[in-house]
Write a protein that holds these residues in place. Structure first.
Motif, PDB file in Angstrom:
ATOM      1  N   LYS A 116      11.156  30.617  49.338  1.00  0.00           N
ATOM      2  CA  LYS A 116      10.814  29.505  50.218  1.00  0.00           C
ATOM      3  C   LYS A 116       9.748  29.873  51.246  1.00  0.00           C
ATOM      4  N   ASP A 117       9.521  31.158  51.447  1.00  0.00           N
ATOM      5  CA  ASP A 117       8.547  31.631  52.434  1.00  0.00           C
ATOM      6  C   ASP A 117       7.181  31.925  51.835  1.00  0.00           C
ATOM      7  N   ALA A 118       6.977  31.559  50.565  1.00  0.00           N
ATOM      8  CA  ALA A 118       5.716  31.880  49.892  1.00  0.00           C
ATOM      9  C   ALA A 118       5.267  30.729  49.001  1.00  0.00           C
ATOM     10  N   ILE A 119       4.033  30.788  48.578  1.00  0.00           N
ATOM     11  CA  ILE A 119       3.476  29.880  47.590  1.00  0.00           C
ATOM     12  C   ILE A 119       3.435  30.646  46.280  1.00  0.00           C
ATOM     13  N   LEU A 120       3.964  30.030  45.223  1.00  0.00           N
ATOM     14  CA  LEU A 120       4.023  30.675  43.923  1.00  0.00           C
ATOM     15  C   LEU A 120       2.794  30.315  43.098  1.00  0.00           C
ATOM     16  N   ILE A 121       2.137  31.310  42.554  1.00  0.00           N
ATOM     17  CA  ILE A 121       1.028  31.112  41.617  1.00  0.00           C
ATOM     18  C   ILE A 121       1.558  31.517  40.250  1.00  0.00           C
ATOM     19  N   SER A 122       1.562  30.555  39.308  1.00  0.00           N
ATOM     20  CA  SER A 122       2.175  30.814  38.011  1.00  0.00           C
ATOM     21  C   SER A 122       1.500  30.007  36.912  1.00  0.00           C
ATOM     22  N   ASN A 123       1.906  30.291  35.683  1.00  0.00           N
ATOM     23  CA  ASN A 123       1.370  29.571  34.526  1.00  0.00           C
ATOM     24  C   ASN A 123       2.195  28.342  34.174  1.00  0.00           C
ATOM     25  N   ASP A 124       3.288  28.080  34.910  1.00  0.00           N
ATOM     26  CA  ASP A 124       4.167  26.958  34.606  1.00  0.00           C
ATOM     27  C   ASP A 124       4.686  26.347  35.903  1.00  0.00           C
ATOM     28  N   ASN A 125       4.813  25.024  35.922  1.00  0.00           N
ATOM     29  CA  ASN A 125       5.325  24.314  37.089  1.00  0.00           C
ATOM     30  C   ASN A 125       6.793  23.979  36.848  1.00  0.00           C
ATOM     31  N   ASP A 126       7.679  24.893  37.171  1.00  0.00           N
ATOM     32  CA  ASP A 126       9.112  24.733  36.967  1.00  0.00           C
ATOM     33  C   ASP A 126       9.688  23.786  38.022  1.00  0.00           C
TER      34      ASP A 126
END
Length: 55
Positions: free
Chosen positions: A33-43
């Motif tokens: 919750k304290d970060a922004i996630l950079i990923s290949n999928d939007n779960d």
């Protein structure tokens, strides 16, 4: 130490591919919750906890 660094930044990012979703680890740098996630999928479950940036 990692948590101290995260507190001193305006934004924190986690870079992880979707194969890491739902996997437990003994190491944790900071709360999702304290970060922004950079990923290949939007779960959709993770999107309830944090912002996700994906292609």
């Amino acid at each position: 130490m990692k948590q101290l660094i995260a507190k001193r930044t305006s934004q924190s990012f986690i870079l992880a591919d979707s194969s890491k979703f739902g996997v437990s680890s003994n190491v944790q740098a900071l709360e999702l919750k304290d970060a922004i996630l950079i990923s290949n999928d939007n779960d959709s479950q993770i999107a309830k906890e944090t912002k996700i940036i994906c292609p």
